[in-house]
Design a protein around this motif. Structure first.
Motif, PDB file in Angstrom:
ATOM      1  N   SER A 238      57.035  45.186  29.213  1.00 54.66           N
ATOM      2  CA  SER A 238      58.051  45.894  29.087  1.00 54.66           C
ATOM      3  C   SER A 238      58.609  46.547  30.311  1.00 54.66           C
ATOM      4  O   SER A 238      59.587  46.642  30.658  1.00 54.66           O
ATOM      5  CB  SER A 238      57.464  46.977  28.083  1.00 54.66           C
ATOM      6  OG  SER A 238      58.758  47.760  27.540  1.00 54.66           O
ATOM      7  N   LEU A 239      57.596  47.393  30.786  1.00 58.06           N
ATOM      8  CA  LEU A 239      57.848  48.266  32.116  1.00 58.06           C
ATOM      9  C   LEU A 239      58.605  47.286  33.069  1.00 58.06           C
ATOM     10  O   LEU A 239      59.512  47.819  33.793  1.00 58.06           O
ATOM     11  CB  LEU A 239      56.854  48.869  32.847  1.00 58.06           C
ATOM     12  CG  LEU A 239      56.234  49.925  31.924  1.00 58.06           C
ATOM     13  CD1 LEU A 239      55.017  50.531  32.556  1.00 58.06           C
ATOM     14  CD2 LEU A 239      57.299  51.161  32.048  1.00 58.06           C
ATOM     15  N   LEU A 240      58.080  46.015  33.281  1.00 57.38           N
ATOM     16  CA  LEU A 240      58.698  45.059  34.497  1.00 57.38           C
ATOM     17  C   LEU A 240      59.949  44.305  33.849  1.00 57.38           C
ATOM     18  O   LEU A 240      60.547  43.404  34.520  1.00 57.38           O
ATOM     19  CB  LEU A 240      57.759  44.375  35.060  1.00 57.38           C
ATOM     20  CG  LEU A 240      56.579  45.290  35.722  1.00 57.38           C
ATOM     21  CD1 LEU A 240      55.479  44.527  36.430  1.00 57.38           C
ATOM     22  CD2 LEU A 240      57.280  46.013  36.985  1.00 57.38           C
ATOM     23  N   ASP A 241      60.072  44.312  32.549  1.00 64.42           N
ATOM     24  CA  ASP A 241      61.113  43.513  31.991  1.00 64.42           C
ATOM     25  C   ASP A 241      60.890  41.831  32.134  1.00 64.42           C
ATOM     26  O   ASP A 241      61.816  41.086  32.827  1.00 64.42           O
ATOM     27  CB  ASP A 241      62.371  43.789  32.533  1.00 64.42           C
ATOM     28  CG  ASP A 241      63.718  43.143  31.713  1.00 64.42           C
ATOM     29  OD1 ASP A 241      63.429  43.081  30.507  1.00 64.42           O
ATOM     30  OD2 ASP A 241      64.912  43.001  32.400  1.00 64.42           O
ATOM     31  N   VAL A 242      59.737  41.580  31.755  1.00 64.39           N
ATOM     32  CA  VAL A 242      59.139  40.331  31.932  1.00 64.39           C
ATOM     33  C   VAL A 242      59.323  39.616  30.499  1.00 64.39           C
ATOM     34  O   VAL A 242      58.501  40.178  29.641  1.00 64.39           O
ATOM     35  CB  VAL A 242      57.784  39.984  32.626  1.00 64.39           C
ATOM     36  CG1 VAL A 242      57.471  38.372  32.693  1.00 64.39           C
ATOM     37  CG2 VAL A 242      57.986  40.702  34.136  1.00 64.39           C
ATOM     38  N   ASP A 243      59.741  38.489  30.055  1.00 63.05           N
ATOM     39  CA  ASP A 243      59.728  37.709  28.981  1.00 63.05           C
ATOM     40  C   ASP A 243      58.314  37.081  28.698  1.00 63.05           C
ATOM     41  O   ASP A 243      57.861  36.798  29.763  1.00 63.05           O
ATOM     42  CB  ASP A 243      60.953  36.847  28.626  1.00 63.05           C
ATOM     43  CG  ASP A 243      62.129  37.335  28.616  1.00 63.05           C
ATOM     44  OD1 ASP A 243      62.112  38.497  28.116  1.00 63.05           O
ATOM     45  OD2 ASP A 243      63.234  36.870  29.139  1.00 63.05           O
ATOM     46  N   TYR A 244      57.772  37.232  27.375  1.00 63.13           N
ATOM     47  CA  TYR A 244      56.384  36.491  27.260  1.00 63.13           C
ATOM     48  C   TYR A 244      56.313  36.042  26.064  1.00 63.13           C
ATOM     49  O   TYR A 244      57.230  36.315  25.161  1.00 63.13           O
ATOM     50  CB  TYR A 244      55.349  37.446  27.812  1.00 63.13           C
ATOM     51  CG  TYR A 244      55.140  38.669  26.707  1.00 63.13           C
ATOM     52  CD1 TYR A 244      54.493  38.704  25.839  1.00 63.13           C
ATOM     53  CD2 TYR A 244      55.995  39.914  26.741  1.00 63.13           C
ATOM     54  CE1 TYR A 244      54.470  39.907  24.813  1.00 63.13           C
ATOM     55  CE2 TYR A 244      55.969  40.969  26.252  1.00 63.13           C
ATOM     56  CZ  TYR A 244      55.116  40.763  25.145  1.00 63.13           C
ATOM     57  OH  TYR A 244      55.108  41.748  24.035  1.00 63.13           O
ATOM     58  N   ASP A 245      55.468  35.146  25.632  1.00 63.44           N
ATOM     59  CA  ASP A 245      55.117  34.417  24.447  1.00 63.44           C
ATOM     60  C   ASP A 245      53.844  35.172  24.159  1.00 63.44           C
ATOM     61  O   ASP A 245      52.757  35.352  24.557  1.00 63.44           O
ATOM     62  CB  ASP A 245      54.805  33.211  24.443  1.00 63.44           C
ATOM     63  CG  ASP A 245      54.385  32.269  23.271  1.00 63.44           C
ATOM     64  OD1 ASP A 245      54.068  33.190  22.340  1.00 63.44           O
ATOM     65  OD2 ASP A 245      54.346  31.262  23.102  1.00 63.44           O
ATOM     66  N   PRO A 246      54.015  35.985  22.764  1.00 58.73           N
ATOM     67  CA  PRO A 246      52.973  36.651  22.350  1.00 58.73           C
ATOM     68  C   PRO A 246      51.626  36.068  22.202  1.00 58.73           C
ATOM     69  O   PRO A 246      50.360  36.564  22.166  1.00 58.73           O
ATOM     70  CB  PRO A 246      53.529  37.303  20.924  1.00 58.73           C
ATOM     71  CG  PRO A 246      54.965  37.485  21.272  1.00 58.73           C
ATOM     72  CD  PRO A 246      55.137  36.211  22.031  1.00 58.73           C
TER      73      PRO A 246
ATOM     74  N   ALA B 231      51.269  35.646  37.423  1.00 56.19           N
ATOM     75  CA  ALA B 231      49.979  35.815  36.836  1.00 56.19           C
ATOM     76  C   ALA B 231      50.029  35.249  35.422  1.00 56.19           C
ATOM     77  O   ALA B 231      49.348  34.464  34.766  1.00 56.19           O
ATOM     78  CB  ALA B 231      49.535  37.260  36.739  1.00 56.19           C
ATOM     79  N   TYR B 232      51.214  35.674  34.749  1.00 55.75           N
ATOM     80  CA  TYR B 232      51.440  35.080  33.310  1.00 55.75           C
ATOM     81  C   TYR B 232      51.681  33.514  33.435  1.00 55.75           C
ATOM     82  O   TYR B 232      51.065  32.839  32.629  1.00 55.75           O
ATOM     83  CB  TYR B 232      52.723  35.482  32.890  1.00 55.75           C
ATOM     84  CG  TYR B 232      53.337  34.933  31.565  1.00 55.75           C
ATOM     85  CD1 TYR B 232      52.554  35.377  30.265  1.00 55.75           C
ATOM     86  CD2 TYR B 232      54.256  34.388  31.413  1.00 55.75           C
ATOM     87  CE1 TYR B 232      52.881  34.808  29.111  1.00 55.75           C
ATOM     88  CE2 TYR B 232      54.610  33.829  30.087  1.00 55.75           C
ATOM     89  CZ  TYR B 232      53.962  34.209  29.208  1.00 55.75           C
ATOM     90  OH  TYR B 232      54.437  33.653  27.812  1.00 55.75           O
ATOM     91  N   ALA B 233      52.582  33.043  34.384  1.00 55.53           N
ATOM     92  CA  ALA B 233      52.608  31.475  34.653  1.00 55.53           C
ATOM     93  C   ALA B 233      51.472  30.839  34.645  1.00 55.53           C
ATOM     94  O   ALA B 233      51.083  29.743  34.383  1.00 55.53           O
ATOM     95  CB  ALA B 233      53.731  31.340  35.906  1.00 55.53           C
ATOM     96  N   ASP B 234      50.401  31.314  35.526  1.00 53.66           N
ATOM     97  CA  ASP B 234      49.068  30.922  35.762  1.00 53.66           C
ATOM     98  C   ASP B 234      48.408  30.593  34.349  1.00 53.66           C
ATOM     99  O   ASP B 234      47.830  29.497  34.233  1.00 53.66           O
ATOM    100  CB  ASP B 234      48.020  32.025  36.759  1.00 53.66           C
ATOM    101  CG  ASP B 234      48.607  32.119  37.966  1.00 53.66           C
ATOM    102  OD1 ASP B 234      49.347  31.250  38.481  1.00 53.66           O
ATOM    103  OD2 ASP B 234      48.066  32.942  38.631  1.00 53.66           O
ATOM    104  N   PHE B 235      48.882  31.132  33.455  1.00 51.11           N
ATOM    105  CA  PHE B 235      47.945  31.157  32.220  1.00 51.11           C
ATOM    106  C   PHE B 235      48.892  30.672  31.085  1.00 51.11           C
ATOM    107  O   PHE B 235      48.302  30.071  30.085  1.00 51.11           O
ATOM    108  CB  PHE B 235      47.481  32.424  31.711  1.00 51.11           C
ATOM    109  CG  PHE B 235      46.301  33.125  32.388  1.00 51.11           C
ATOM    110  CD1 PHE B 235      45.010  32.551  32.145  1.00 51.11           C
ATOM    111  CD2 PHE B 235      46.667  33.847  33.419  1.00 51.11           C
ATOM    112  CE1 PHE B 235      43.855  32.808  33.138  1.00 51.11           C
ATOM    113  CE2 PHE B 235      45.572  34.235  34.115  1.00 51.11           C
ATOM    114  CZ  PHE B 235      44.270  33.640  34.146  1.00 51.11           C
TER     115      PHE B 235
END
Length: 113
Positions: free
Chosen positions: A25-33, A75-79
């Protein structure tokens, strides 16, 4: 969510984050829960590894924010691309595939007290 003034720098705000979702949220990065629910600690650990290589001295706040966002996205893309088991960011997972030629420590029952 983090209760922090907008004037606080991003590094200060990140240091007060209490969940992976706060970082996103702080970095405004979209993600899949679904991915974050499985790999949240792994993602944050990997971001920390990237973060440890960064030097922010003299950088302006927008640049620091952009670099932090890029680290979290990577980091998110790695996972997204592979599993926590494949990435092995934690010592316990690294040791799970330790050198198979190395003999396991053996302690005979007679040595236990």
């Amino acid at each position: 969510m983090i209760n922090s003034s907008p004037a606080a720098g991003i590094l200060d705000r990140l240091s007060k984050a209490s969940s992976a979702e706060d970082f996103f949220s702080l970095l405004d990065v979209d993600y899949d829960p679904k991915i974050v629910n499985v790999a949240r600690l792994h993602i944050l650990k990997r971001m920390g590894q990237y973060f440890a290589k960064e030097q922010f001295a003299g950088a302006a706040e927008p640049e620091i924010r952009a670099r932090c966002k890029a680290m979290l996205e990577q980091a998110y893309a790695d996972f997204v691309a592979s599993s926590p088991i494949d990435q092995r960011v934690f010592k316990v997972l690294k040791e799970a595939v330790a050198d198979p030629k190395k003999a396991a420590a053996f302690v005979p029952l007679s040595e236990l007290k």
